[in-house]
Each structure stands twice: as C-alpha cells, then as structure tokens.
Design an enzyme around this catalytic site. Structure first.
Site, PDB file in Angstrom:
ATOM      1  N   PRO A  78      85.094 -32.857 -18.781  1.00  0.00           N
ATOM      2  CA  PRO A  78      83.817 -32.586 -17.680  1.00  0.00           C
ATOM      3  C   PRO A  78      82.497 -32.935 -18.492  1.00  0.00           C
ATOM      4  O   PRO A  78      82.203 -32.539 -19.403  1.00  0.00           O
ATOM      5  CB  PRO A  78      83.942 -31.034 -17.262  1.00  0.00           C
ATOM      6  N   ASN A  79      81.582 -33.512 -17.553  1.00  0.00           N
ATOM      7  CA  ASN A  79      80.210 -33.830 -17.993  1.00  0.00           C
ATOM      8  C   ASN A  79      80.195 -35.018 -19.036  1.00  0.00           C
ATOM      9  O   ASN A  79      79.149 -35.717 -19.405  1.00  0.00           O
ATOM     10  CB  ASN A  79      79.563 -32.702 -18.332  1.00  0.00           C
ATOM     11  N   ARG A  91      71.898 -38.199 -20.889  1.00  0.00           N
ATOM     12  CA  ARG A  91      71.289 -37.062 -20.857  1.00  0.00           C
ATOM     13  C   ARG A  91      71.593 -36.199 -22.420  1.00  0.00           C
ATOM     14  O   ARG A  91      72.617 -36.598 -23.109  1.00  0.00           O
ATOM     15  CB  ARG A  91      71.949 -36.092 -19.995  1.00  0.00           C
ATOM     16  N   TYR A 143      74.221 -35.066 -28.261  1.00  0.00           N
ATOM     17  CA  TYR A 143      75.448 -35.831 -27.954  1.00  0.00           C
ATOM     18  C   TYR A 143      74.896 -37.381 -28.612  1.00  0.00           C
ATOM     19  O   TYR A 143      76.013 -38.011 -28.306  1.00  0.00           O
ATOM     20  CB  TYR A 143      75.702 -35.786 -26.487  1.00  0.00           C
ATOM     21  N   ASN A 192      89.173 -34.864 -26.005  1.00  0.00           N
ATOM     22  CA  ASN A 192      87.759 -34.055 -25.865  1.00  0.00           C
ATOM     23  C   ASN A 192      87.726 -33.484 -24.589  1.00  0.00           C
ATOM     24  O   ASN A 192      87.245 -34.080 -23.424  1.00  0.00           O
ATOM     25  CB  ASN A 192      86.614 -35.027 -26.203  1.00  0.00           C
ATOM     26  N   ALA A 235      83.845 -28.636 -22.123  1.00  0.00           N
ATOM     27  CA  ALA A 235      83.792 -27.210 -22.040  1.00  0.00           C
ATOM     28  C   ALA A 235      85.335 -26.324 -21.757  1.00  0.00           C
ATOM     29  O   ALA A 235      85.484 -25.092 -21.999  1.00  0.00           O
ATOM     30  CB  ALA A 235      82.841 -26.745 -20.940  1.00  0.00           C
ATOM     31  N   GLU A 279      92.284 -33.127 -31.449  1.00  0.00           N
ATOM     32  CA  GLU A 279      91.017 -32.569 -30.534  1.00  0.00           C
ATOM     33  C   GLU A 279      89.677 -33.202 -31.088  1.00  0.00           C
ATOM     34  O   GLU A 279      89.710 -33.437 -32.331  1.00  0.00           O
ATOM     35  CB  GLU A 279      90.963 -31.107 -31.075  1.00  0.00           C
ATOM     36  N   HIS A 306      85.278 -33.732 -30.679  1.00  0.00           N
ATOM     37  CA  HIS A 306      84.279 -33.355 -30.195  1.00  0.00           C
ATOM     38  C   HIS A 306      83.127 -34.242 -30.790  1.00  0.00           C
ATOM     39  O   HIS A 306      82.924 -34.389 -32.181  1.00  0.00           O
ATOM     40  CB  HIS A 306      83.814 -31.694 -30.434  1.00  0.00           C
ATOM     41  N   ARG A 362      77.234 -23.841 -32.819  1.00  0.00           N
ATOM     42  CA  ARG A 362      76.417 -23.779 -31.480  1.00  0.00           C
ATOM     43  C   ARG A 362      76.601 -22.682 -30.899  1.00  0.00           C
ATOM     44  O   ARG A 362      76.792 -21.452 -31.909  1.00  0.00           O
ATOM     45  CB  ARG A 362      76.669 -24.888 -30.451  1.00  0.00           C
TER      46      ARG A 362
HETATM   47  O1  CA2 Z   1      80.632 -31.983 -28.454  1.00  0.00           O
HETATM   48  C1  CA2 Z   1      81.548 -32.031 -27.775  1.00  0.00           C
HETATM   49  O2  CA2 Z   1      82.270 -33.098 -27.649  1.00  0.00           O
HETATM   50  C2  CA2 Z   1      81.893 -30.957 -26.580  1.00  0.00           C
HETATM   51  O3  CA2 Z   1      83.275 -31.157 -26.252  1.00  0.00           O
HETATM   52  C3  CA2 Z   1      80.970 -31.312 -25.233  1.00  0.00           C
HETATM   53  C4  CA2 Z   1      81.121 -30.381 -24.173  1.00  0.00           C
HETATM   54  C5  CA2 Z   1      80.947 -29.192 -24.667  1.00  0.00           C
HETATM   55  O4  CA2 Z   1      81.087 -27.913 -23.430  1.00  0.00           O
HETATM   56  C6  CA2 Z   1      81.734 -28.478 -26.000  1.00  0.00           C
HETATM   57  O5  CA2 Z   1      81.623 -27.479 -26.391  1.00  0.00           O
HETATM   58  C7  CA2 Z   1      81.595 -29.603 -26.764  1.00  0.00           C
HETATM   59  C8  CA2 Z   1      79.883 -30.755 -23.214  1.00  0.00           C
HETATM   60  C9  CA2 Z   1      80.097 -32.094 -22.585  1.00  0.00           C
HETATM   61  C10 CA2 Z   1      78.830 -32.288 -21.955  1.00  0.00           C
HETATM   62  O6  CA2 Z   1      78.607 -33.514 -21.899  1.00  0.00           O
HETATM   63  C11 CA2 Z   1      77.399 -34.024 -21.871  1.00  0.00           C
HETATM   64  C12 CA2 Z   1      76.918 -35.450 -21.952  1.00  0.00           C
HETATM   65  C13 CA2 Z   1      75.574 -35.730 -21.893  1.00  0.00           C
HETATM   66  C14 CA2 Z   1      74.643 -34.676 -21.452  1.00  0.00           C
HETATM   67  C15 CA2 Z   1      75.129 -33.604 -20.816  1.00  0.00           C
HETATM   68  C16 CA2 Z   1      76.229 -33.189 -20.957  1.00  0.00           C
END
Ligand code: CA2
Length: 144
Positions: free
Chosen positions: A11-12, A19, A24, A76, A79, A100, A102, A109
């Site tokens: 997700p996301n 963003r 990221y 990946n 969340a 895995e 990330h 964090r």
């Molecule tokens: O660091 C990573 O790759 C995460 O898997 C990213 C997840 C986070 O919940 C994990 O703890 C670590 C969140 C992905 C959200 O992606 C976004 C990308 C751009 C803007 C907002 C969110």
C-alpha cells in the site's frame, strides 16, 4: 525453477516519487522498475513487478509466485509488513524464497515499525538504502 523474480509492492508505494521525498526519495515505482529491468537483463532474470493497496492481492500474488515456480520474491509489503499475519502465513506456505525490501529503515522510525511479520518468514532483508535497495535485493535473489 523459472528465472522470474516477482517484485511485490504494498500500500501507498504507488505514490513513490510524488510525496514524502525526504523519507522515500525521488524515484518513482516506474523508475525502480526500469533499474530492476536493466540489472535483471545483466543477471539473466525476468522481472514481474506489481503494486497493490490491498492485502489479499499480495497474498494471492505470493501464491501465484509459488505456482509459477518463481526464483524469488522481493516483497515490500509497506505498512502490512508490521500488521499482516495473513502475509506471513502466505510466505510460510510457499517454497519460493522471499526477500523483504524497504526503502527506509523502519527500525529507525516509529516504534510500531520495529515489528516485521514479513521478516519472520523472509530469508533476507534489505532496508534503508532507498530505491537501490531493490537492485541489491535482486542481486541477492540471483545468488540464491
Ligand atoms: O520504507 C519502506 O519501504 C516501507 O515499507 C514504506 C511503508 C512503511 O509503512 C514501512 O514502514 C516502510 C510506507 C509506504 C508509503 O509509501 C509512500 C510513498 C510516497 C509517499 C507516501 C507514502
């Protein structure tokens, strides 16, 4: 075994590059797909890359990787990493090795990101290296 590596994104992650660049980075998921395609060609691997905001899609795709006899899965789970027993069960139920991935380092964090259900089933983890972590994970998959 096939030479296909599934790259599954949760997700996301479709928002990557658009963003929160301070966390990221600037690379989009399409940029990452291009980096992986280049390296995969050098390694003689095929990439099947997908993204979904839905937990069940990730479970289904892990099963699909199994039935396709994939070489590995780079996962990946976003969340869902920190919440999904369903994804852990899927990882444990397939014989394809899961790495895995990330972009950030979740352990550095918020405390709720320290727990990784994905990590309980994965054979390896690459985190905190930004987009290039996907390429390193692919190299690890090639060496399995
Ligand atoms: O660091 C990573 O790759 C995460 O898997 C990213 C997840 C986070 O919940 C994990 O703890 C670590 C969140 C992905 C959200 O992606 C976004 C990308 C751009 C803007 C907002 C969110």
């Amino acid at each position: 075994m096939s030479n296909t590596v599934f790259v599954l994104n949760g997700p996301n992650l479709n928002l990557l590059g658009f963003r929160e660049p301070t966390i990221y980075g600037d690379d989009s998921l399409d940029d990452i797909a291009r980096m992986l395609a280049r390296r995969a060609e050098e390694l003689g691997l095929e990439i099947d890359m997908r993204q979904s905001n839905h937990e069940g899609h990730l479970v289904d795709w892990l099963h699909e990787a199994h039935f396709a006899d994939a070489k590995a899965v780079l996962l990946n789970a976003g969340a869902y990493t920190h919440t999904s027993v369903a994804i852990l069960d899927a990882i444990k139920s397939i014989k394809v090795p899961v790495i895995e991935v990330h972009i950030s380092d979740p352990e550095m964090r918020e405390p709720f990101r320290k727990l990784s259900y994905v990590g309980m089933g994965a054979v390896d983890v690459v985190k905190g290296l930004g987009a290039r972590g996907y390429v390193l994970a692919l190299e690890k998959a090639a060496a399995l």
